[in-house]
Design a protein around this motif. Structure first.
Motif, mmCIF file in Angstrom:
data_model
loop_
_atom_site.group_PDB
_atom_site.id
_atom_site.type_symbol
_atom_site.label_atom_id
_atom_site.label_comp_id
_atom_site.label_asym_id
_atom_site.label_seq_id
_atom_site.Cartn_x
_atom_site.Cartn_y
_atom_site.Cartn_z
ATOM 1 N N HIS A 213 0.910 -1.142 -0.006
ATOM 2 C CA HIS A 213 -0.049 0.086 0.019
ATOM 3 C C HIS A 213 0.749 1.084 0.040
ATOM 4 C CE1 HIS A 213 -2.510 -3.280 1.286
ATOM 5 N NE2 HIS A 213 -3.590 -2.583 1.346
ATOM 6 N N LYS A 214 1.136 1.609 -1.231
ATOM 7 C CA LYS A 214 1.962 2.836 -1.316
ATOM 8 C C LYS A 214 1.937 4.335 -0.767
ATOM 9 C CE LYS A 214 5.679 1.227 -3.681
ATOM 10 N NZ LYS A 214 6.862 1.024 -2.673
ATOM 11 N N ARG A 215 0.469 4.561 -0.921
ATOM 12 C CA ARG A 215 0.250 6.164 -0.605
ATOM 13 C C ARG A 215 0.037 6.410 0.926
ATOM 14 N NH1 ARG A 215 -0.461 9.082 -5.249
ATOM 15 N NH2 ARG A 215 -0.853 7.783 -6.932
ATOM 16 N N ILE A 216 0.292 7.449 1.383
ATOM 17 C CA ILE A 216 0.435 7.671 2.735
ATOM 18 C C ILE A 216 -1.310 7.761 3.422
ATOM 19 C CG2 ILE A 216 0.125 10.309 2.284
ATOM 20 C CD1 ILE A 216 2.236 8.457 5.216
ATOM 21 N N GLY A 217 -2.302 8.022 2.547
ATOM 22 C CA GLY A 217 -3.630 8.216 3.260
ATOM 23 C C GLY A 217 -4.568 6.979 2.861
ATOM 24 N N ASP A 218 -5.413 6.938 3.840
ATOM 25 C CA ASP A 218 -6.616 6.102 3.630
ATOM 26 C C ASP A 218 -7.201 6.013 2.241
ATOM 27 O OD1 ASP A 218 -6.082 5.067 6.047
ATOM 28 O OD2 ASP A 218 -7.928 5.759 6.942
ATOM 29 N N ARG A 414 -2.037 4.082 8.439
ATOM 30 C CA ARG A 414 -3.423 3.775 7.573
ATOM 31 C C ARG A 414 -4.320 3.104 8.257
ATOM 32 N NH1 ARG A 414 -2.624 3.578 0.914
ATOM 33 N NH2 ARG A 414 -4.551 2.332 1.438
ATOM 34 N N ARG A 415 -5.336 3.313 7.990
ATOM 35 C CA ARG A 415 -6.444 2.498 9.052
ATOM 36 C C ARG A 415 -7.150 1.520 7.815
ATOM 37 N NH1 ARG A 415 -5.002 6.761 11.721
ATOM 38 N NH2 ARG A 415 -5.531 6.571 14.137
ATOM 39 N N ASP A 416 -6.880 1.236 6.853
ATOM 40 C CA ASP A 416 -7.308 0.553 5.617
ATOM 41 C C ASP A 416 -6.523 -0.505 4.985
ATOM 42 O OD1 ASP A 416 -6.092 2.334 4.123
ATOM 43 O OD2 ASP A 416 -7.409 2.850 2.754
ATOM 44 N N ILE A 417 -5.553 -1.011 5.806
ATOM 45 C CA ILE A 417 -4.449 -1.720 5.019
ATOM 46 C C ILE A 417 -5.436 -3.133 4.864
ATOM 47 C CG2 ILE A 417 -2.603 -3.152 5.536
ATOM 48 C CD1 ILE A 417 -1.902 -0.160 4.933
ATOM 49 N N GLY A 418 -5.331 -3.578 3.715
ATOM 50 C CA GLY A 418 -5.868 -4.942 3.414
ATOM 51 C C GLY A 418 -7.372 -4.763 2.932
ATOM 52 N N ALA A 419 -7.972 -3.557 3.268
ATOM 53 C CA ALA A 419 -9.523 -3.514 2.921
ATOM 54 C C ALA A 419 -9.970 -3.839 1.563
ATOM 55 C CB ALA A 419 -9.786 -1.956 3.203
ATOM 56 N N ARG A 420 -8.959 -3.339 0.613
ATOM 57 C CA ARG A 420 -9.212 -3.774 -0.884
ATOM 58 C C ARG A 420 -9.278 -5.262 -1.272
ATOM 59 N NH1 ARG A 420 -5.578 -0.151 -4.388
ATOM 60 N NH2 ARG A 420 -5.922 -1.892 -6.098
ATOM 61 N N ALA A 421 -8.150 -6.035 -0.563
ATOM 62 C CA ALA A 421 -7.954 -7.444 -0.556
ATOM 63 C C ALA A 421 -9.332 -7.994 -0.163
ATOM 64 C CB ALA A 421 -6.774 -7.863 0.008
ATOM 65 N N LEU A 422 -9.855 -7.652 1.402
ATOM 66 C CA LEU A 422 -10.879 -8.271 1.889
ATOM 67 C C LEU A 422 -12.142 -8.052 0.832
ATOM 68 C CD1 LEU A 422 -10.824 -7.330 5.707
ATOM 69 C CD2 LEU A 422 -10.417 -9.444 4.467
ATOM 70 N N ALA A 423 -12.194 -6.841 0.311
ATOM 71 C CA ALA A 423 -13.436 -6.451 -0.578
ATOM 72 C C ALA A 423 -13.539 -7.512 -1.751
ATOM 73 C CB ALA A 423 -13.586 -5.073 -1.010
#
Length: 426
Positions: A213-218, A414-423
């Motif tokens: 997850h390269k970018r700094i923000g959620d 970041r508070r969304d690490i892995g969120a895209r993979a889960l989705a």
């Protein structure tokens, strides 16, 4: 075995922790290391880029294997200098390290080996580069040809953004020598994943895959960083797909490197895009990634040391490499302000509390000890909190429980690490 590990980041702490488990290890030195690696071996005050001092130390201490962490010493010829004095090195020669040291070199190898990658052109004249951007339009990717510590790639959404990138690299000299020539290529569309393998000659043994997850923000917003977290394995890219990608993107490259008289030995990290036409290569790195190493290495169930010895000596087909089926998630805790100017010296407490959470390991990156011996922040990316569990959801939850246990006022994450993979998995 007496081993010298080179580097000072979270990747090196993860490597040190894996090497420290080996029954074959008698002594582990880390140069220069950090307070985390000091828990696994003995830190030595030699900079990772000081090749002559590293080799002299290895000779003096009777080192049996040198394990390079970062790319810069490899591009500077660490493996060649080790070979000259008869010390095995688990990394590529200076010539083979050009796979990371030069974007143009990589593209030429891909073209010669028939490896699918983005269409590209190289430029040494900024006016020609800008004219090309205006002809092609956006989105388009501008890459500094040389090593730029992860800051040499701009995925431009507008032609103006691409022109600014060309000017910054080629005219304003913002990346020094690395940006004097640039590669401009088409923008690939799909999910980006990182594939890792131990390589020696034409043999490649799969390590696994991760998603950075390269970018700094959620929500993948804000500037690119060295990586704010990772998950392993990525959704929709299982071991069968990973092996297939090795056949398409890595093994033909190894054959081409042998053909050129510059065989590759080391860890290859293939950054790839899973496009509608299949996997395409974005870039090669000639070492473990960071933070991907912190996600992959804790899942290793076989002994790391014999695998590194085998690739250094060209006998990789004789070793077994096995990984747990568990998933892992890494959350990077960075200093406020990163990737711009950030504060140093913030007191860090609670790593022991974090590691009391089942499945959690904390790897130190930008840390130091103050004169009183307290652990403080000293870099941009400071801690890598890794959770391992049977499912990705559980691994992510564990990592964030670990983060919550750590006390450090200046921390951002970041508070969304892995969120895209889960989705994607649902």
């Amino acid at each position: 075995m007496r081993v010298l590990l080179v580097g000072s980041g979270g990747r090196e702490h993860a490597l040190a922790a894996a090497l420290a488990k080996s029954p074959a290890l008698t002594q582990l030195y880390i140069a220069p290391g950090n307070p985390g690696t000091a828990l696994c071996g003995t830190n030595v005050a030699i900079a990772a880029g000081n090749v002559p001092a590293l080799v002299a130390f290895a000779q003096k201490e009777g080192i049996d294997l040198v394990v390079p962490g970062p790319e810069a010493p490899l591009v500077a010829g660490l493996a060649d200098a080790c070979a000259e004095v008869g010390i095995p090195c688990a990394g590529p020669t200076k010539a083979a390290a050009q796979l990371e040291g030069s974007k143009t070199f990589t593209k030429e190898v891909c073209d010669a080996a028939g490896i699918p990658t983005a269409k590209w052109e190289r430029f040494t004249d900024p006016a020609h580069a800008i004219a090309f951007v205006r002809r092609r339009g956006a989105p388009i990717v501008v890459k500094a040809d040389g090593l730029a510590a992860g800051k040499g790639v701009v995925v431009a959404q507008t032609a103006a953004e691409a022109e600014d990138a060309v000017t910054d690299m080629m005219t304003s000299n913002k990346l020094g020598d690395a940006g004097h020539s640039v590669v401009i290529e088409e923008c690939l569309v799909g999910e980006e994943v990182s594939l890792f393998a131990f390589c020696s000659g034409e043999t490649a043994v799969l390590i696994g895959a991760a998603q950075d997850h390269k970018r700094i923000g959620d929500g993948d917003t804000g500037p690119n960083t060295g990586g704010m977290g990772a998950v392993s394995p990525p959704a929709g890219f299982d071991r069968v797909a990973q092996e297939k990608a090795l056949d398409i993107l890595v093994r033909p490259m190894l054959a081409e490197m042998v053909k050129r008289g510059t065989p590759f030995r080391g860890v290859i990290f293939a950054g790839l895009m899973l496009t509608a036409e299949g996997p395409k290569l974005i870039e090669y790195n000639v070492r473990f990634g960071d933070p991907e190493a912190e996600a992959l290495l804790p899942r290793l169930t076989s002994d790391l040391l014999p695998a590194l010895v085998a690739l250094a000596k060209g006998s990789l087909d004789e070793v077994q490499v096995t990984f747990s089926d568990d998933a892992s998630a890494v959350v990077i805790m960075a200093a406020e302000g990163y990737p711009g100017d950030y504060a140093k010296g913030g007191l860090i407490e609670g790593i022991d509390r974090a590691e009391a959470v089942p499945g959690v390991q904390v790897f130190q990156a930008g840390t130091a000890r103050d004169p009183q011996g307290h652990l403080v922040s000293s870099g941009g990316r400071v801690l890598a909190v890794c959770g391992i569990a049977p499912t990705l959801k559980e691994a992510i939850d564990a990592a964030y429980q670990g983060v919550a246990a750590i006390r450090w006022k200046e921390a951002v994450w970041r508070r969304d690490i892995g969120a895209r993979a889960l989705a994607a998995a649902h």
